[in-house]
Structures are given as structure tokens and as C-alpha cells.
Design a protein around this motif. Structure first.
Motif, PDB file in Angstrom:
ATOM      1  N   ASP A 186      22.638  17.936  -4.139  1.00 27.78           N
ATOM      2  CA  ASP A 186      22.880  17.925  -5.581  1.00 27.78           C
ATOM      3  C   ASP A 186      21.701  17.321  -6.335  1.00 27.78           C
ATOM      4  O   ASP A 186      21.814  17.031  -7.531  1.00 27.78           O
ATOM      5  N   GLY A 187      20.594  17.130  -5.635  1.00 25.23           N
ATOM      6  CA  GLY A 187      19.425  16.517  -6.265  1.00 25.23           C
ATOM      7  C   GLY A 187      18.463  17.569  -6.790  1.00 25.23           C
ATOM      8  O   GLY A 187      18.775  18.762  -6.834  1.00 25.23           O
ATOM      9  N   VAL A 188      17.282  17.095  -7.190  1.00 23.21           N
ATOM     10  CA  VAL A 188      16.257  18.024  -7.686  1.00 23.21           C
ATOM     11  C   VAL A 188      15.064  18.018  -6.727  1.00 23.21           C
ATOM     12  O   VAL A 188      14.829  17.047  -6.002  1.00 23.21           O
ATOM     13  N   LEU A 189      14.352  19.130  -6.753  1.00 22.90           N
ATOM     14  CA  LEU A 189      13.191  19.269  -5.871  1.00 22.90           C
ATOM     15  C   LEU A 189      12.048  18.391  -6.365  1.00 22.90           C
ATOM     16  O   LEU A 189      11.878  18.199  -7.570  1.00 22.90           O
ATOM     17  N   GLU A 190      11.266  17.893  -5.390  1.00 22.33           N
ATOM     18  CA  GLU A 190      10.108  17.065  -5.733  1.00 22.33           C
ATOM     19  C   GLU A 190       8.871  17.594  -5.022  1.00 22.33           C
ATOM     20  O   GLU A 190       8.974  18.125  -3.907  1.00 22.33           O
ATOM     21  N   GLU A 191       7.722  17.391  -5.659  1.00 25.29           N
ATOM     22  CA  GLU A 191       6.458  17.774  -5.035  1.00 25.29           C
ATOM     23  C   GLU A 191       6.362  17.109  -3.666  1.00 25.29           C
ATOM     24  O   GLU A 191       6.677  15.921  -3.515  1.00 25.29           O
ATOM     25  N   GLY A 192       5.952  17.874  -2.659  1.00 29.85           N
ATOM     26  CA  GLY A 192       5.802  17.322  -1.310  1.00 29.85           C
ATOM     27  C   GLY A 192       7.004  17.589  -0.418  1.00 29.85           C
ATOM     28  O   GLY A 192       6.934  17.338   0.789  1.00 29.85           O
ATOM     29  N   GLN A 193       8.075  18.117  -0.975  1.00 30.84           N
ATOM     30  CA  GLN A 193       9.192  18.497  -0.097  1.00 30.84           C
ATOM     31  C   GLN A 193       8.874  19.831   0.572  1.00 30.84           C
ATOM     32  O   GLN A 193       8.237  20.704  -0.034  1.00 30.84           O
ATOM     33  N   VAL A 194       9.304  19.973   1.793  1.00 28.32           N
ATOM     34  CA  VAL A 194       9.078  21.218   2.537  1.00 28.32           C
ATOM     35  C   VAL A 194      10.447  21.765   2.898  1.00 28.32           C
ATOM     36  O   VAL A 194      11.317  21.020   3.375  1.00 28.32           O
ATOM     37  N   LEU A 195      10.641  23.058   2.643  1.00 32.13           N
ATOM     38  CA  LEU A 195      11.968  23.626   2.888  1.00 32.13           C
ATOM     39  C   LEU A 195      11.870  25.095   3.269  1.00 32.13           C
ATOM     40  O   LEU A 195      10.800  25.702   3.168  1.00 32.13           O
ATOM     41  N   THR A 196      12.987  25.598   3.767  1.00 30.88           N
ATOM     42  CA  THR A 196      13.055  27.023   4.107  1.00 30.88           C
ATOM     43  C   THR A 196      13.808  27.758   3.012  1.00 30.88           C
ATOM     44  O   THR A 196      14.682  27.197   2.356  1.00 30.88           O
ATOM     45  N   VAL A 197      13.461  29.033   2.840  1.00 24.80           N
ATOM     46  CA  VAL A 197      14.276  29.947   2.026  1.00 24.80           C
ATOM     47  C   VAL A 197      14.615  31.105   2.950  1.00 24.80           C
ATOM     48  O   VAL A 197      13.722  31.801   3.438  1.00 24.80           O
ATOM     49  N   GLU A 198      15.906  31.286   3.230  1.00 25.33           N
ATOM     50  CA  GLU A 198      16.296  32.176   4.317  1.00 25.33           C
ATOM     51  C   GLU A 198      17.598  32.934   4.041  1.00 25.33           C
ATOM     52  O   GLU A 198      18.580  32.792   4.761  1.00 25.33           O
ATOM     53  N   PRO A 199      17.572  33.778   2.986  1.00 21.74           N
ATOM     54  CA  PRO A 199      18.784  34.569   2.760  1.00 21.74           C
ATOM     55  C   PRO A 199      18.985  35.577   3.888  1.00 21.74           C
ATOM     56  O   PRO A 199      18.035  35.961   4.575  1.00 21.74           O
ATOM     57  N   GLY A 200      20.228  35.980   4.059  1.00 22.93           N
ATOM     58  CA  GLY A 200      20.520  36.970   5.091  1.00 22.93           C
ATOM     59  C   GLY A 200      21.722  37.795   4.719  1.00 22.93           C
ATOM     60  O   GLY A 200      22.525  37.412   3.862  1.00 22.93           O
TER      61      GLY A 200
ATOM     62  N   ASP B  63      11.291  31.874   5.398  1.00 19.44           N
ATOM     63  CA  ASP B  63       9.929  31.348   5.261  1.00 19.44           C
ATOM     64  C   ASP B  63       9.963  29.867   4.935  1.00 19.44           C
ATOM     65  O   ASP B  63      10.982  29.329   4.514  1.00 19.44           O
ATOM     66  N   ASP B  64       8.807  29.232   5.146  1.00 16.23           N
ATOM     67  CA  ASP B  64       8.671  27.787   4.950  1.00 16.23           C
ATOM     68  C   ASP B  64       7.735  27.546   3.763  1.00 16.23           C
ATOM     69  O   ASP B  64       6.648  28.145   3.697  1.00 16.23           O
ATOM     70  N   LEU B  65       8.167  26.692   2.857  1.00 15.11           N
ATOM     71  CA  LEU B  65       7.388  26.458   1.628  1.00 15.11           C
ATOM     72  C   LEU B  65       7.294  24.969   1.341  1.00 15.11           C
ATOM     73  O   LEU B  65       8.210  24.205   1.671  1.00 15.11           O
ATOM     74  N   VAL B  66       6.187  24.586   0.699  1.00 13.76           N
ATOM     75  CA  VAL B  66       6.031  23.197   0.251  1.00 13.76           C
ATOM     76  C   VAL B  66       6.017  23.208  -1.274  1.00 13.76           C
ATOM     77  O   VAL B  66       5.368  24.060  -1.894  1.00 13.76           O
ATOM     78  N   ILE B  67       6.773  22.293  -1.858  1.00 10.01           N
ATOM     79  CA  ILE B  67       6.837  22.196  -3.316  1.00 10.01           C
ATOM     80  C   ILE B  67       5.528  21.584  -3.816  1.00 10.01           C
ATOM     81  O   ILE B  67       5.081  20.546  -3.299  1.00 10.01           O
ATOM     82  N   THR B  68       4.916  22.242  -4.798  1.00 12.90           N
ATOM     83  CA  THR B  68       3.642  21.779  -5.362  1.00 12.90           C
ATOM     84  C   THR B  68       3.881  21.250  -6.780  1.00 12.90           C
ATOM     85  O   THR B  68       5.023  21.211  -7.242  1.00 12.90           O
ATOM     86  N   ALA B  69       2.804  20.883  -7.470  1.00 12.37           N
ATOM     87  CA  ALA B  69       2.958  20.284  -8.813  1.00 12.37           C
ATOM     88  C   ALA B  69       3.648  21.247  -9.770  1.00 12.37           C
ATOM     89  O   ALA B  69       4.390  20.839 -10.653  1.00 12.37           O
ATOM     90  N   ASP B  70       3.415  22.557  -9.587  1.00  9.49           N
ATOM     91  CA  ASP B  70       3.992  23.488 -10.565  1.00  9.49           C
ATOM     92  C   ASP B  70       4.770  24.640  -9.938  1.00  9.49           C
ATOM     93  O   ASP B  70       5.032  25.648 -10.581  1.00  9.49           O
ATOM     94  N   GLY B  71       5.107  24.534  -8.686  1.00 10.89           N
ATOM     95  CA  GLY B  71       5.867  25.622  -8.063  1.00 10.89           C
ATOM     96  C   GLY B  71       6.044  25.353  -6.580  1.00 10.89           C
ATOM     97  O   GLY B  71       6.509  24.275  -6.196  1.00 10.89           O
ATOM     98  N   ALA B  72       5.640  26.316  -5.769  1.00 10.09           N
ATOM     99  CA  ALA B  72       5.753  26.147  -4.319  1.00 10.09           C
ATOM    100  C   ALA B  72       4.665  26.973  -3.654  1.00 10.09           C
ATOM    101  O   ALA B  72       4.271  28.022  -4.160  1.00 10.09           O
ATOM    102  N   ARG B  73       4.197  26.473  -2.516  1.00 10.26           N
ATOM    103  CA  ARG B  73       3.193  27.218  -1.734  1.00 10.26           C
ATOM    104  C   ARG B  73       3.868  27.748  -0.482  1.00 10.26           C
ATOM    105  O   ARG B  73       4.533  27.003   0.245  1.00 10.26           O
ATOM    106  N   LEU B  74       3.693  29.055  -0.273  1.00  9.22           N
ATOM    107  CA  LEU B  74       4.256  29.696   0.914  1.00  9.22           C
ATOM    108  C   LEU B  74       3.388  29.321   2.104  1.00  9.22           C
ATOM    109  O   LEU B  74       2.207  29.664   2.149  1.00  9.22           O
ATOM    110  N   MET B  75       3.948  28.610   3.061  1.00 11.33           N
ATOM    111  CA  MET B  75       3.166  28.165   4.220  1.00 11.33           C
ATOM    112  C   MET B  75       3.099  29.248   5.298  1.00 11.33           C
ATOM    113  O   MET B  75       2.202  29.243   6.132  1.00 11.33           O
ATOM    114  N   SER B  76       4.095  30.135   5.300  1.00 12.80           N
ATOM    115  CA  SER B  76       4.208  31.127   6.379  1.00 12.80           C
ATOM    116  C   SER B  76       3.786  32.515   5.936  1.00 12.80           C
ATOM    117  O   SER B  76       4.229  33.520   6.498  1.00 12.80           O
ATOM    118  N   GLY B  77       2.888  32.555   4.939  1.00 16.11           N
ATOM    119  CA  GLY B  77       2.440  33.837   4.417  1.00 16.11           C
ATOM    120  C   GLY B  77       1.569  34.637   5.374  1.00 16.11           C
ATOM    121  O   GLY B  77       1.289  35.812   5.118  1.00 16.11           O
TER     122      GLY B  77
END
Ligand code: GLY
Ligand code: MN
Ligand code: MN
Length: 457
Positions: free
Chosen positions: A386-400, A423-437
Motif C-alpha cells: 500500500d506504499g509508493v514506489l521510490e527511486e532505487g527499488q527493483v521490481l518485476t512486472v509480470e502479467p500473465g 521483466d526486471d526494472l529499477v525505479i529511477t528519478a523520473d520513471g523506471a529503467r528496464l534491466m532485462s531489455g
């Protein structure tokens, strides 16, 4: 022959030792010190982590065990991996950490002194036979451990013998709720070094997926092709890192509709899809978590493509919702909206409202990633779900979409198709960077990538 001292971990079939042999084994060994400059890779970042923990529990003794061996069967144990909180605080990640304990001892008005209680390398002289007789801890059985001075150099933490630990009172990680929660929440935001480790895990995982595609002809010919694929990925994981970060899911055809299909005992069929969900865990214990759903023929059929492209659109929508300050649940909601609308468009659902789409999606579509595949799972809802995303968090986005083979709400041609894209992404200052591109996600990208890997064999 001497009796086996009861403190030694010996097997029932180990041979007794004569006094002559015991004396002979005790001498004439050259010194074998660890190279002086050796440090754990997290040496520079671990003190700040301990300081953050210390600040949360002034005046309280904190006890963080590495964990114990678990029996696999009879006198054989499972391979040991230290608890993630212990690894995070000490930088120690090896199998030799069995039974070790980090104690944060209150010191001064506010702070703590870290003390590592460990089982140092046993001496070879003086009648101590552990080094060649003890199957669990002996240097000649499981490998060399550092002595106390070496362990202090490795970690920068004061070290003491495990026998000196006793049974101190204090908060114990794993059983004390507040400490367990804190150790999860402190790890929610990754430092730059951790993001590097996760990128390494992702890069090795991408190489493992390429290995799997190259191995498809052999896997297709094997009666348990799913196992062949698990083995190929496992080879890469073990060669490059500590192993897989979780059990590999190699699911062909309708097996892909089972979320955690790890039996992996199925045959592959050239006209079906393969769902491969796998991650390499680095030696520093950070894991990737990536899924690709691949056409075993190298080309998606029209109906496979229809399902795949809906999941891809959901993943695109989910990834576009990632930014600092967004609610953690936003990306899941965005992806599920796309899926529900797609299912309604197909006529599978009457409309996109409500939660009936969950019959076909089953689970949530992402989680934090780090030392654990489902990282920080003990964090409170207000700091994570129930929290908010912060820069430096790493997470998956995996719909199925998991369209069960016996689901009578579905047209026949859709039944038995399971697709997940993760895929695995890291939250950046203004969005997210796809690590598994490095791994393609689009239909055209996957077909081209598979074609190149298979042609180059
Ligand atoms: N492989 C487990 C997961 O994707 O969460
Ligand atoms: Mn996952
Ligand atoms: Mn996964």
C-alpha cells in the motif's frame, strides 16, 4: 583404534583412526593464510546498512543468525544458503556460514557494535581431528574456512568464536516481529552496488535464456524436454553464479497454466509454447526473475500471438505506470485493466468491470526483487503493497494469462495456452529503467532472436 569423539560429525561408514594416524595427521602442514587483501564484495556498503539497523533499535541487542543446515535425507543435508538479512548485514554469502550469528551489541548511548560469532578454521595440531574427520565442518571435507583474524579482515566486523556466544537475550531475526519487519523494510531501496549486482544477475539470466533457445532441438527430441531446459539454464546459473535464485519453471503447452510448474517432467511439442521463468543468483546472492514465453516452432501461431500480444500490452501498460511516488499497486491495476478489456473484446467476459478477469490471471503481477526473489516480503503493507514506489527499488512486472485446458468459458482454440512475460526494472528519478531489455519481448523481436540463435548453431 581411537573412538570417534562425539563432537565430530562422522558417518557410520567412516573408518576408525589409529593413534599413529592421528599423530601423523597432526603435523607437517605448510601455512596457508588467506591472501591479505581479500574482502567480501559488500565490504564498503555493509557498515551503512548496519548503522541504519542500529538507529532503529537503540539500546537493544539484535541477533541475526545465518541459519542452520536442513537434512535432505539420512546423513545428507541440503546445500546451505545464508539468510538474506545476515548476508545483507555482513556481506558473507558462502556455504561456510552455517550456524554463524551476527550480534548487534548495544554500545554507547545510541549505537551498536557488531560482533560476528563464527566457527573459525579449526587448528590441525593439538589433537584436533576436525579438519580431516568432520564431514560437516572439516576443511578436508567441505573446504577451508577463515580463522578469526581473517574473518575480521574479510568483513571489517569484530569476530568471536561461536562457542563464546552462549544464549544471549535479545531480539532475534526471524522470530522477533519488529526486527524481521525492519530487516525487510531496510532492504526495499537498493543502493548503487546492489543495483549493479542485480544487473549482473539479469545479464547472466539473459545468457541462460539464449542457451535454452540454442538447446531447443535437443530438448524437443528428449522425452522430458522440460527437464532438459531446466538443466541447460541451471548449468549457466551454476557456472556464472551461486545457482538459480528459485526453482526454474519450464512449462510447455498447458503446463504453463500452472503458475509454479516446477515438476518440469513434460515433453515439448513443436506446435506449443514454452513458458520459461528462471533467474540466476549471483555469488553475492542477488537474483533475477525473468519469464519469456516462446513458440517452440520459432513462430507464434495466430492464436498464440493473439494471447501473447494482449499480455504484452498489459506489461507495457504496467511498466509505463512505474515512477517514484506512484502507488505500488498502480502498475498491477494498469496491466489488469488492459487484460480485462482484452478479454471483454474477445467475448470471454461480458465487460471489463469487476474482478472476473482474475479467473484467467490468477496472481498479482509483480513484486520487489533483490536478495530474495520475492524480496522484502515481511515489510508492512503501508511501506510496500500500500506504499509508493521510490527511486532505487527493483521490481518485476509480470502479467500473465492462464487459459486452463478444461475451462469451458473459453473458446476451444484458446484453451491450454499460458503466457507470462516478466521483466526486471529499477525505479529511477523520473520513471523506471528496464534491466532485462537484452531479451526481446515483442512477437517480431522474439521470432527474429530465436531464428538467429537457432541458425547460428
Ligand atoms: N518465479 C516466481 C515469480 O515470478 O514470482
Ligand atoms: Mn516474479
Ligand atoms: Mn518469475
Amino acid at each position: 583404534m581411537t573412538d570417534t569423539p562425539s563432537r565430530l560429525n562422522t558417518g557410520s561408514h567412516d573408518l576408525p583412526v589409529s593413534p599413529e594416524l592421528s599423530r601423523f595427521m597432526a603435523g607437517d602442514w605448510a601455512a596457508s593464510a588467506l591472501p591479505g587483501a581479500t574482502r567480501v564484495p559488500a565490504h564498503a556498503v555493509a557498515p551503512a546498512r548496519r548503522a541504519r539497523l542500529s538507529a532503529l533499535f537503540p539500546g537493544e541487542r539484535l541477533i541475526v543468525p545465518a541459519g542452520e543446515l536442513r537434512v535432505r535425507s539420512n546423513d545428507c543435508d541440503h546445500r546451505f544458503r545464508p539468510h538474506s538479512a545476515y548476508a545483507w548485514l555482513t556481506g558473507l554469502t558462502g556455504e561456510d556460514q552455517v550456524g554463524h550469528v551476527l550480534v548487534m551489541e548495544p554500545s554507547g548511548p545510541h549505537g551498536h557494535e557488531a560482533v560476528l560469532y563464527l566457527r573459525p578454521r579449526s587448528p590441525r595440531a593439538g589433537g584436533n581431528e576436525e579438519f580431516y574427520r568432520d564431514r560437516r565442518y572439516g576443511e578436508f571435507w567441505v573446504g577451508r574456512r577463515p580463522d578469526l583474524a581473517e574473518a575480521e579482515r574479510l568483513t571489517g566486523i569484530r569476530c568471536a568464536h561461536l562457542d563464546a556466544l552462549g544464549s544471549p537475550a535479545g531480539r532475534v531475526a526471524g522470530t522477533d516481529r519488529d526486527l524481521t519487519v525492519a530487516l525487510s523494510e531496510l532492504r526495499l531501496v537498493k543502493d548503487a552496488w546492489e543495483v549493479e549486482q542485480l544487473q549482473l544477475a539479469v545479464d547472466h539470466t539473459a545468457a541462460g535464456f539464449e542457451d535454452v533457445v540454442r538447446a531447443l532441438p535437443r530438448a524437443l527430441a528428449h522425452p522430458r524436454g522440460e527437464r532438459w531446459i531446466e538443466g541447460v539454464f541451471g548449468l549457466r546459473a551454476r557456472a556464472e553464479g551461486n545457482g538459480t535464485g528459485y526453482e526454474t519453471i519450464a512449462a510447455s503447452g498447458a503446463h504453463a497454466c500452472v503458475l509454479h510448474w516446477i515438476r518440469n517432467d513434460g515433453r515439448l511439442s513443436g506446435d506449443e509454447l514454452l513458458l520459461l521463468d528462471a533467474g540466476v543468483e549471483t555469488d553475492t546472492l542477488y537474483t533475477a526473475d525473468i519469464t519469456r514465453t516462446l513458440p517452440l516452432s520459432g513462430r507464434f501461431s495466430p492464436v498464440q500471438r493473439q494471447v501473447y500480444e494482449l499480455v504484452l500490452a498489459a506489461q507495457d501498460a504496467g511498466m509505463a505506470a512505474l515512477r517514484p511516488g506512484a502507488s505500488f499497486r498502480d502498475f498491477h491495476r494498469a496491466g489488469m485493466r488492459v487484460i480485462a478489456e482484452g478479454l471483454a473484446e474477445w467475448g470471454v467476459l461480458k465487460d471489463a468491470e469487476g474482478d472476473l478477469h482474475r479467473r484467467y490471471t490468477l496472481c498479482s503481477s509483480g513484486h520487489m526483487l533483490g536478495l530474495d526473489v520475492h524480496d522484502c516480503a515481511k515489510a508492512r503493507a503501508e511501506t510496500y503493497l500500500d506504499g509508493v514506489l521510490e527511486e532505487g527499488q527493483v521490481l518485476t512486472v509480470e502479467p500473465g494469462l492462464y487459459l486452463q485446458p478444461d475451462d469451458e468459458t473459453l473458446p476451444a482454440e484458446l484453451r491450454g495456452i499460458g503466457v507470462r512475460i516478466e521483466d526486471d526494472l529499477v525505479i529511477t528519478a523520473d520513471g523506471a529503467r528496464l534491466m532485462s531489455g537484452a531479451l526481446p519481448r515483442t512477437v517480431a523481436g522474439i521470432e527474429e532472436w530465436m531464428g538467429q540463435l537457432l541458425d547460428a548453431r
